[in-house]
Design an enzyme around this catalytic site. Structure first.
Site, PDB file in Angstrom:
ATOM      1  N   ASP A   1       0.882  -1.159   0.000  1.00 46.17           N
ATOM      2  CA  ASP A   1       0.000   0.000   0.000  1.00 46.17           C
ATOM      3  C   ASP A   1       0.921   1.210   0.000  1.00 46.17           C
ATOM      4  O   ASP A   1       1.618   1.463   0.984  1.00 46.17           O
ATOM      5  CB  ASP A   1      -0.887  -0.011   1.246  1.00 46.17           C
ATOM      6  CG  ASP A   1      -1.813   1.199   1.330  1.00 46.17           C
ATOM      7  OD1 ASP A   1      -1.633   2.160   0.543  1.00 46.17           O
ATOM      8  OD2 ASP A   1      -2.711   1.193   2.187  1.00 46.17           O
TER       9      ASP A   1
ATOM     10  N   TYR B   1      -9.591  14.118  -7.349  1.00 45.92           N
ATOM     11  CA  TYR B   1      -8.638  13.462  -8.243  1.00 45.92           C
ATOM     12  C   TYR B   1      -7.803  14.506  -8.980  1.00 45.92           C
ATOM     13  O   TYR B   1      -6.571  14.399  -9.059  1.00 45.92           O
ATOM     14  CB  TYR B   1      -9.391  12.578  -9.229  1.00 45.92           C
ATOM     15  CG  TYR B   1      -8.518  11.828 -10.209  1.00 45.92           C
ATOM     16  CD1 TYR B   1      -7.987  10.584  -9.881  1.00 45.92           C
ATOM     17  CD2 TYR B   1      -8.241  12.347 -11.472  1.00 45.92           C
ATOM     18  CE1 TYR B   1      -7.195   9.877 -10.783  1.00 45.92           C
ATOM     19  CE2 TYR B   1      -7.448  11.650 -12.369  1.00 45.92           C
ATOM     20  CZ  TYR B   1      -6.934  10.432 -12.028  1.00 45.92           C
ATOM     21  OH  TYR B   1      -6.139   9.748 -12.916  1.00 45.92           O
TER      22      TYR B   1
END
Length: 247
Positions: free
Chosen positions: A62, A154
């Site tokens: 991760d 985003y």
């Protein structure tokens, strides 16, 4: 083109753009470490590359977690030696109007894209500087340049990556490390296909080419930035974007 043939670490490499980048670099002669949150998909991708005769291993990580990143980089060094090319590609997408965004949605977007780019770069940069040589390619987006409806978080994260790329390039270029970014337009990947059909149709209609790109188009851009032909490219953001942004 004098292709890169050293040790490369690619994040988000189990599918989409990351997988295409890993495949292209491996085909060019690089030793590739495919890093992804999905360990099973990354393992299968690395196995396919090895079966083709290429040098590849996988690591589960991760990118938003420091210890996880450190373990992936340690595996790369142990297997192939110091990372000479880093491609920060790991991504996450979530679609919502700004007024509907939860704090958790915003934080996760920045954790994967911005924190992930920071942590992974920080993990490999010292050895690059020590050797006086290295290449970092950060995956931004054309939405970081022009913004995107229902993708405020985003777009903001990708704009941050572009800023990080420019600033880091100014710090380390004179010490032998080249840092650049790629800002793709919409590409036929699982992340883009996760967006609503209405969003995809509207974006396709805006593009001068009238079509989304393919992961291999972006992989070619990364391969160029990793090559010696790009030796004077520093702090740049290249745009395989179907004409969505024209600079």
């Amino acid at each position: 083109m004098a292709a890169f043939q050293g040790t490369a670490l690619v994040t988000g490499a189990a599918s989409g753009i990351g997988l295409a980048v890993a495949e292209r670099l491996a085909a060019d002669g690089a030793s590739v470490v495919l890093v992804d949150l999905d360990a099973e998909k990354a393992a299968l991708a690395a196995e396919r590359l090895r079966d083709t005769g290429y040098k590849a291993v996988h690591a589960q990580a991760d990118v938003a977690q420091e210890a996880s990143v450190s373990a992936a980089v340690a595996l790369a060094v142990e297997t192939f030696g110091p990372v000479e090319l880093l491609v920060n590609n790991a991504g996450h997408v979530h679609q919502a109007r700004f007024e509907d965004l939860a704090v958790a949605d915003f934080d996760r977007m920045f954790a994967v894209h911005v924190r992930g780019t920071f942590l992974t770069t920080r993990a490999v940069l010292p050895s690059m500087l020590e050797r006086g040589a290295g290449i970092v390619v950060n995956m931004a987006s054309q939405l970081g340049q022009i913004g995107g409806v229902e993708l405020t978080h985003y777009s903001a994260a990708k704009a941050a990556i572009i800023g990080l790329t420019k600033a880091l390039a100014r710090e380390v270029s004179d010490r032998g490390v080249r840092v650049n970014a790629v800002a793709p337009g919409p590409i036929n990947t699982p992340l883009v296909r996760a967006l609503s059909p209405d969003w995809q149709a509207a974006k396709r209609a805006e593009l001068p080419l009238g079509a989304f790109g393919e992961p291999e188009d972006v992989a070619g851009t990364v391969a160029f930035l990793a090559s010696s032909d790009a030796r004077i490219f520093v702090g740049q953001t290249l745009g395989p974007n179907s004409g969505d942004v024209m600079l």
